[in-house]
Enzyme design. Structure first.
Site, mmCIF file in Angstrom:
data_model
loop_
_atom_site.group_PDB
_atom_site.id
_atom_site.type_symbol
_atom_site.label_atom_id
_atom_site.label_comp_id
_atom_site.label_asym_id
_atom_site.label_seq_id
_atom_site.Cartn_x
_atom_site.Cartn_y
_atom_site.Cartn_z
ATOM 1 N N SER A 36 0.862 -1.191 0.000
ATOM 2 C CA SER A 36 0.000 0.000 0.000
ATOM 3 C C SER A 36 0.890 1.229 0.000
ATOM 4 O O SER A 36 2.098 1.124 0.206
ATOM 5 C CB SER A 36 -0.905 -0.009 1.237
ATOM 6 O OG SER A 36 -0.130 -0.069 2.416
ATOM 7 N N ASN A 99 3.763 -15.156 6.211
ATOM 8 C CA ASN A 99 3.202 -13.814 6.396
ATOM 9 C C ASN A 99 1.762 -13.877 6.916
ATOM 10 O O ASN A 99 1.427 -13.244 7.933
ATOM 11 C CB ASN A 99 3.231 -13.045 5.074
ATOM 12 C CG ASN A 99 2.745 -11.618 5.239
ATOM 13 O OD1 ASN A 99 3.488 -10.744 5.662
ATOM 14 N ND2 ASN A 99 1.462 -11.385 4.976
ATOM 15 N N SER A 124 -12.468 -15.154 3.001
ATOM 16 C CA SER A 124 -12.791 -15.051 1.570
ATOM 17 C C SER A 124 -13.693 -16.197 1.162
ATOM 18 O O SER A 124 -13.608 -17.308 1.717
ATOM 19 C CB SER A 124 -11.484 -15.123 0.772
ATOM 20 O OG SER A 124 -11.749 -15.366 -0.587
ATOM 21 N N TYR A 148 -2.623 -19.403 -1.125
ATOM 22 C CA TYR A 148 -3.388 -18.260 -0.621
ATOM 23 C C TYR A 148 -4.688 -18.732 0.036
ATOM 24 O O TYR A 148 -5.016 -18.350 1.154
ATOM 25 C CB TYR A 148 -3.677 -17.264 -1.749
ATOM 26 C CG TYR A 148 -4.867 -16.386 -1.458
ATOM 27 C CD1 TYR A 148 -4.785 -15.347 -0.537
ATOM 28 C CD2 TYR A 148 -6.104 -16.635 -2.076
ATOM 29 C CE1 TYR A 148 -5.902 -14.566 -0.251
ATOM 30 C CE2 TYR A 148 -7.213 -15.858 -1.788
ATOM 31 C CZ TYR A 148 -7.111 -14.827 -0.869
ATOM 32 O OH TYR A 148 -8.219 -14.084 -0.571
ATOM 33 N N LYS A 152 -6.233 -18.798 4.191
ATOM 34 C CA LYS A 152 -7.527 -18.338 4.725
ATOM 35 C C LYS A 152 -8.208 -19.455 5.510
ATOM 36 O O LYS A 152 -8.717 -19.237 6.619
ATOM 37 C CB LYS A 152 -8.435 -17.845 3.593
ATOM 38 C CG LYS A 152 -7.944 -16.581 2.886
ATOM 39 C CD LYS A 152 -7.932 -15.374 3.815
ATOM 40 C CE LYS A 152 -7.452 -14.118 3.121
ATOM 41 N NZ LYS A 152 -7.205 -12.987 4.053
ATOM 42 N N ASN A 198 -7.353 -9.375 -10.546
ATOM 43 C CA ASN A 198 -8.817 -9.413 -10.477
ATOM 44 C C ASN A 198 -9.452 -8.620 -11.614
ATOM 45 O O ASN A 198 -8.863 -7.702 -12.174
ATOM 46 C CB ASN A 198 -9.294 -8.883 -9.118
ATOM 47 C CG ASN A 198 -8.812 -9.766 -7.981
ATOM 48 O OD1 ASN A 198 -8.052 -9.314 -7.133
ATOM 49 N ND2 ASN A 198 -9.210 -11.008 -7.986
ATOM 50 N N ARG A 230 -19.812 -14.005 -10.912
ATOM 51 C CA ARG A 230 -19.335 -13.753 -9.554
ATOM 52 C C ARG A 230 -20.291 -12.823 -8.833
ATOM 53 O O ARG A 230 -21.077 -12.101 -9.452
ATOM 54 C CB ARG A 230 -17.942 -13.082 -9.581
ATOM 55 C CG ARG A 230 -16.836 -13.928 -10.174
ATOM 56 C CD ARG A 230 -16.479 -15.109 -9.284
ATOM 57 N NE ARG A 230 -15.353 -15.870 -9.817
ATOM 58 C CZ ARG A 230 -15.472 -16.868 -10.704
ATOM 59 N NH1 ARG A 230 -16.666 -17.211 -11.163
ATOM 60 N NH2 ARG A 230 -14.411 -17.528 -11.101
ATOM 61 N N GLY A 293 -8.126 -23.113 -12.395
ATOM 62 C CA GLY A 293 -8.589 -22.897 -11.017
ATOM 63 C C GLY A 293 -9.878 -22.122 -10.922
ATOM 64 O O GLY A 293 -10.472 -22.045 -9.848
ATOM 65 N N ASP A 294 -10.346 -21.516 -12.034
ATOM 66 C CA ASP A 294 -11.589 -20.745 -11.985
ATOM 67 C C ASP A 294 -12.810 -21.664 -11.953
ATOM 68 O O ASP A 294 -12.819 -22.712 -12.585
ATOM 69 C CB ASP A 294 -11.708 -19.844 -13.221
ATOM 70 C CG ASP A 294 -11.066 -18.486 -13.017
ATOM 71 O OD1 ASP A 294 -10.575 -18.225 -11.907
ATOM 72 O OD2 ASP A 294 -11.054 -17.690 -13.979
HETATM 73 C C1 UD1 Z 1 -9.991 -14.617 -7.427
HETATM 74 C C2 UD1 Z 1 -9.251 -15.776 -6.867
HETATM 75 C C3 UD1 Z 1 -9.751 -16.044 -5.449
HETATM 76 C C4 UD1 Z 1 -9.563 -14.801 -4.602
HETATM 77 C C5 UD1 Z 1 -10.265 -13.627 -5.271
HETATM 78 C C6 UD1 Z 1 -9.998 -12.330 -4.531
HETATM 79 C C7 UD1 Z 1 -8.520 -17.213 -8.693
HETATM 80 C C8 UD1 Z 1 -8.720 -18.501 -9.400
HETATM 81 N N1 UD1 Z 1 -9.393 -16.938 -7.715
HETATM 82 O O1 UD1 Z 1 -11.370 -14.921 -7.444
HETATM 83 O O2 UD1 Z 1 -9.056 -17.118 -4.881
HETATM 84 O O3 UD1 Z 1 -10.124 -15.010 -3.323
HETATM 85 O O4 UD1 Z 1 -9.802 -13.474 -6.610
HETATM 86 O O5 UD1 Z 1 -8.718 -11.811 -4.759
HETATM 87 O O6 UD1 Z 1 -7.598 -16.460 -8.975
HETATM 88 N N2 UD1 Z 1 -11.612 -12.685 -15.423
HETATM 89 C C9 UD1 Z 1 -11.441 -12.488 -16.785
HETATM 90 N N3 UD1 Z 1 -10.343 -11.819 -17.218
HETATM 91 C C10 UD1 Z 1 -9.394 -11.320 -16.355
HETATM 92 C C11 UD1 Z 1 -9.574 -11.525 -14.957
HETATM 93 C C12 UD1 Z 1 -10.692 -12.212 -14.527
HETATM 94 O O7 UD1 Z 1 -12.259 -12.938 -17.593
HETATM 95 O O8 UD1 Z 1 -8.409 -10.728 -16.827
HETATM 96 C C13 UD1 Z 1 -12.814 -13.395 -14.941
HETATM 97 C C14 UD1 Z 1 -12.534 -14.644 -14.148
HETATM 98 O O9 UD1 Z 1 -12.401 -15.754 -14.987
HETATM 99 C C15 UD1 Z 1 -13.774 -14.707 -13.255
HETATM 100 C C16 UD1 Z 1 -14.131 -13.231 -13.027
HETATM 101 O O10 UD1 Z 1 -13.492 -12.522 -14.077
HETATM 102 O O11 UD1 Z 1 -14.854 -15.317 -13.935
HETATM 103 C C17 UD1 Z 1 -13.655 -12.694 -11.699
HETATM 104 O O12 UD1 Z 1 -12.264 -12.930 -11.547
HETATM 105 P P1 UD1 Z 1 -11.441 -12.369 -10.293
HETATM 106 O O13 UD1 Z 1 -11.710 -10.937 -10.142
HETATM 107 O O14 UD1 Z 1 -10.018 -12.801 -10.441
HETATM 108 O O15 UD1 Z 1 -12.114 -13.070 -9.022
HETATM 109 P P2 UD1 Z 1 -12.339 -14.616 -8.650
HETATM 110 O O16 UD1 Z 1 -12.008 -15.502 -9.793
HETATM 111 O O17 UD1 Z 1 -13.698 -14.736 -8.098
#
Ligand code: UD1
Length: 337
Positions: A36, A99, A124, A148, A152, A198, A230, A293-294
């Site tokens: 940060s 950590n 989470s 990660y 949690k 994200n 999501r 992993g998604d």
């Molecule tokens: C991710 C993590 C999760 C973590 C959470 C908060 C993974 C597999 N999961 O969750 O463990 O608790 O972030 O930090 O990393 N997407 C795209 N393009 C991108 C990025 C994301 O299409 O460039 C899609 C993903 O496939 C998903 C959605 O957007 O369907 C949300 O992704 P993201 O924001 O990374 O969140 P989580 O997958 O829910």
């Protein structure tokens, strides 16, 4: 209440610190500023209309944490501080375990020694693992697919065990779904270090011209438009959930677990469309393979938090995008150093 906010300079911590102060609490930020920026602090002070006490401490350092808590006069700790990048955790598991677990352990030891009774933990939805059905309920079993996520799951277990051994300890395990958005002022928001992982910060950086295009990870999921769904919630609603949980710990003994989400899923394509409305132009996207992993869908059953905390995440997807865009367009490169 005088409250120690670990990671209070971070994204969720900064928004929560403001709401704690607005609710009449005295919030003290502890942060090591490894992920940060110090420049968040004067912005928070401007919004709060008062100065905010900030302590720079590495919470994995046991004697430093002990000293921080010993003379703090705290009634509660809200523990946001931690490493949170899934991919990085696979590369650096030891750093993640030491950590994330180390900071929780040294806080708990210091709290026990000095009689601090309340602990609010940033958990989470990742603790539901990859085979959970939707909507996700608090009583589901927990598991993880990466270091990660395991930190949690393990920190939740450490807190449950600590509360069994010490009946005076009250713990809230807050399982966040997907926090997005920013303070309405546009002066504080999410500023991930390095390449974001994200969806929302990536969309915002594409919209502001920092990145060329958004890769949509898979359009062949069993969802209405084929993209992943999501449970996005506004960070201001999430911050309010912390204030509500803290109030509730005044009467709730032991460990309470609450999902913090809206209960309504939104697809990647729907989010891109909403953001285009907010920023006023289309966003370049490209369909890419699924991200390992998604899961296809992840969303909360938020009924327990509604019933027990009187809390609901009411802000809409459009509000989340408008507020994110205000922050990103006012601060294209995030916070100054
Ligand atoms: C991710 C993590 C999760 C973590 C959470 C908060 C993974 C597999 N999961 O969750 O463990 O608790 O972030 O930090 O990393 N997407 C795209 N393009 C991108 C990025 C994301 O299409 O460039 C899609 C993903 O496939 C998903 C959605 O957007 O369907 C949300 O992704 P993201 O924001 O990374 O969140 P989580 O997958 O829910």
């Amino acid at each position: 209440m005088r409250i120690l906010v670990s990671g209070g300079a971070g994204y969720i911590g900064s928004h929560t610190t403001l709401q704690l102060i607005a609710s009449g609490h005295d919030a003290v930020i502890v942060d090591d500023f490894s992920r940060s920026k110090r420049s968040v602090v004067p912005r928070l002070e401007a919004l709060a209309g008062r100065s905010i006490e900030v302590r720079e401490v590495d919470l994995t350092h046991v004697p430093a944490t002990e000293a921080l808590v010993a003379d703090g006069g705290f009634e509660a700790v809200i523990h946001f501080a931690g490493l949170k990048a899934v991919g990085e955790s696979v590369e650096k598991p030891i750093e993640y375990y030491s950590n994330n677990l180390g900071s929780t352990l040294s806080l708990l030891a210091a709290m026990r020694r000095h009689g601090v009774p309340k602990f609010v933990f940033s958990s989470s939805a990742t603790v539901y693992g990859e085979n959970a059905s939707v909507p996700m309920k608090e009583e589901f079993p927990t598991s993880a697919t990466n270091p990660y996520g395991w930190t949690k799951v393990m920190q939740e277990q450490i807190l449950r065990d600590a509360a069994v051994a010490d009946p005076s300890l009250r713990v809230a395990l807050l399982r966040y779904f997907n926090p997005v958005g920013a303070h309405a002022s546009g002066t504080i928001g999410e500023d991930p270090s390095g390449i974001p992982n994200n969806l929302m910060p990536l969309i915002a950086q594409v919209a502001v011209g920092r990145r060329q295009k958004l890769l949509i990870y898979g359009d062949d999921y069993p969802t209405p438009d084929g993209t992943g769904r999501r449970d996005y919630l506004h960070v201001e609603d999430l911050a309010a959930g912390h204030v509500a949980a803290l109030d509730r710990l005044g009467t709730a003994p032991g460990v309470s677990t609450w999902n913090l989400g809206t209960g309504t899923p939104t697809s990647v394509k729907e989010m891109v469309d909403a953001f285009a409305r907010a920023c006023g132009h289309e966003l370049p996207v490209e369909i890419a393979p699924r991200r390992p992993g998604d899961v296809a869908e992840s969303y909360a059953d938020p009924s327990r938090a509604e019933a027990e905390l009187g809390w609901r995440a009411g802000r809409t997807i459009d509000q989340m995008c408008v507020d994110t865009w205000r922050w990103q367009s006012n601060n294209p490169d995030g916070y100054p150093a």
